[in-house]
Design a protein around this motif. Structure first.
Motif, short mmCIF file in Angstrom:
data_model
loop_
_atom_site.label_atom_id
_atom_site.label_comp_id
_atom_site.label_asym_id
_atom_site.label_seq_id
_atom_site.Cartn_x
_atom_site.Cartn_y
_atom_site.Cartn_z
N ARG A 107 0.84 -1.20 0.00
CA ARG A 107 0.00 0.00 0.00
C ARG A 107 0.88 1.25 0.00
NH1 ARG A 107 -2.04 0.21 4.56
NH2 ARG A 107 -1.90 -1.86 5.47
N TYR A 108 1.98 1.21 0.72
CA TYR A 108 2.83 2.40 0.83
C TYR A 108 3.43 2.80 -0.51
CZ TYR A 108 6.69 5.42 2.12
OH TYR A 108 7.56 6.48 2.20
N THR A 109 3.64 1.83 -1.40
CA THR A 109 4.30 2.13 -2.67
C THR A 109 3.33 2.42 -3.80
OG1 THR A 109 4.46 -0.21 -3.28
CG2 THR A 109 6.30 0.73 -2.02
N LEU A 110 2.04 2.39 -3.52
CA LEU A 110 1.07 2.69 -4.57
C LEU A 110 1.30 4.06 -5.17
CD1 LEU A 110 -2.21 1.22 -3.02
CD2 LEU A 110 -1.00 0.37 -5.02
N LYS A 111 1.75 4.99 -4.37
CA LYS A 111 1.96 6.35 -4.86
C LYS A 111 3.06 6.44 -5.91
CE LYS A 111 4.87 7.32 -0.83
NZ LYS A 111 4.97 8.11 0.42
N PHE A 112 3.88 5.40 -6.04
CA PHE A 112 4.97 5.40 -7.01
C PHE A 112 4.56 4.74 -8.33
CE2 PHE A 112 7.60 7.16 -3.97
CZ PHE A 112 7.71 6.39 -2.83
N GLY A 113 3.36 4.18 -8.38
CA GLY A 113 2.92 3.51 -9.59
C GLY A 113 2.34 4.46 -10.60
N TYR A 114 1.87 3.89 -11.70
CA TYR A 114 1.16 4.70 -12.69
C TYR A 114 -0.21 5.07 -12.10
CZ TYR A 114 4.51 2.96 -16.16
OH TYR A 114 5.64 2.66 -16.87
N SER A 115 -0.57 6.33 -12.23
CA SER A 115 -1.87 6.75 -11.76
C SER A 115 -2.44 7.79 -12.70
CB SER A 115 -1.80 7.30 -10.33
OG SER A 115 -0.93 8.41 -10.26
N GLY A 116 -3.72 8.08 -12.52
CA GLY A 116 -4.37 9.04 -13.38
C GLY A 116 -4.46 10.40 -12.72
N GLN A 117 -5.44 11.15 -13.15
CA GLN A 117 -5.62 12.50 -12.61
C GLN A 117 -6.37 12.49 -11.28
OE1 GLN A 117 -7.45 14.74 -15.81
NE2 GLN A 117 -5.45 15.40 -16.54
N GLY A 118 -6.91 11.34 -10.95
CA GLY A 118 -7.62 11.23 -9.69
C GLY A 118 -9.08 11.65 -9.81
N THR A 119 -9.83 11.28 -8.81
CA THR A 119 -11.23 11.66 -8.75
C THR A 119 -11.54 12.15 -7.34
OG1 THR A 119 -13.49 10.91 -9.22
CG2 THR A 119 -12.01 9.29 -8.22
N GLN A 120 -12.23 13.26 -7.26
CA GLN A 120 -12.47 13.91 -5.97
C GLN A 120 -13.65 13.27 -5.25
OE1 GLN A 120 -10.73 16.34 -4.39
NE2 GLN A 120 -12.15 16.20 -2.65
N VAL A 121 -13.46 13.01 -3.98
CA VAL A 121 -14.53 12.52 -3.11
C VAL A 121 -14.68 13.52 -1.97
CG1 VAL A 121 -15.23 10.73 -1.49
CG2 VAL A 121 -14.21 10.10 -3.69
N THR A 122 -15.89 14.01 -1.80
CA THR A 122 -16.17 14.97 -0.73
C THR A 122 -17.31 14.44 0.12
OG1 THR A 122 -15.49 16.82 -2.14
CG2 THR A 122 -16.80 17.34 -0.19
N VAL A 123 -17.05 14.32 1.41
CA VAL A 123 -18.05 13.82 2.34
C VAL A 123 -18.39 14.92 3.34
CG1 VAL A 123 -18.68 12.00 3.96
CG2 VAL A 123 -17.08 11.50 2.09
N SER A 124 -19.60 15.38 3.28
CA SER A 124 -20.03 16.43 4.20
C SER A 124 -21.53 16.41 4.31
CB SER A 124 -19.54 17.80 3.72
OG SER A 124 -20.21 18.18 2.54
N SER A 125 -22.00 16.98 5.40
CA SER A 125 -23.44 17.07 5.60
C SER A 125 -23.95 18.44 5.19
CB SER A 125 -23.78 16.78 7.07
OG SER A 125 -23.05 17.65 7.91
#
Length: 125
Positions: A107-125
């Motif tokens: 899990r710690y090395t996932l940040k070194f792999g190929y990744s995309g632009q990401g997707t935003q998740v917002t949790v709020s009431s």
């Protein structure tokens, strides 16, 4: 290697979201896939992995609430997120380890792999 994440959005505490990720191309290890997230002002956190060497495929922060899965036919990685909490607010990234990586599949090395632009998740009431 192309990585495309989707499925983010807004949810109320206690709600659910499902993230999807399609990885294409060559040069990645399809046996080491996962998700990490980055919240503002915080270090990237590897939260779920398939094929990892960690004692648990899930970070303590999401264990029991998030489920990672892979559809080999559709070549898609999923992250089912339930019982969302405000502290889950972050940009979520799918990660595919490079075939030639020197890092162990964790899990710690996932940040070194190929990744995309990401997707935003917002949790709020």
């Amino acid at each position: 290697v192309q990585v495309v994440e989707s499925g983010g959005g807004s949810a109320q505490p206690g709600g659910s979201l499902r993230l999807s990720c399609v990885v294409s191309g060559s040069g990645y290890n399809s046996d080491c896939l996962g998700w990490f997230r980055r919240a503002p002002g915080k270090d990237p956190e590897g939260i779920a992995i398939i094929g990892g060497d960690d004692r648990s495929p899930y970070a303590d922060s999401v264990k029991g609430r998030f489920t990672i899965s892979k559809d080999n036919v559709e070549n898609t990685l999923y992250l089912e997120m339930n019982n969302l909490k405000p502290e889950d607010t972050a940009t979520y990234y799918c990660s595919a380890a490079a075939s030639s990586t020197r890092y162990a599949c964790r899990r710690y090395t996932l940040k070194f792999g190929y990744s995309g632009q990401g997707t935003q998740v917002t949790v709020s009431s």
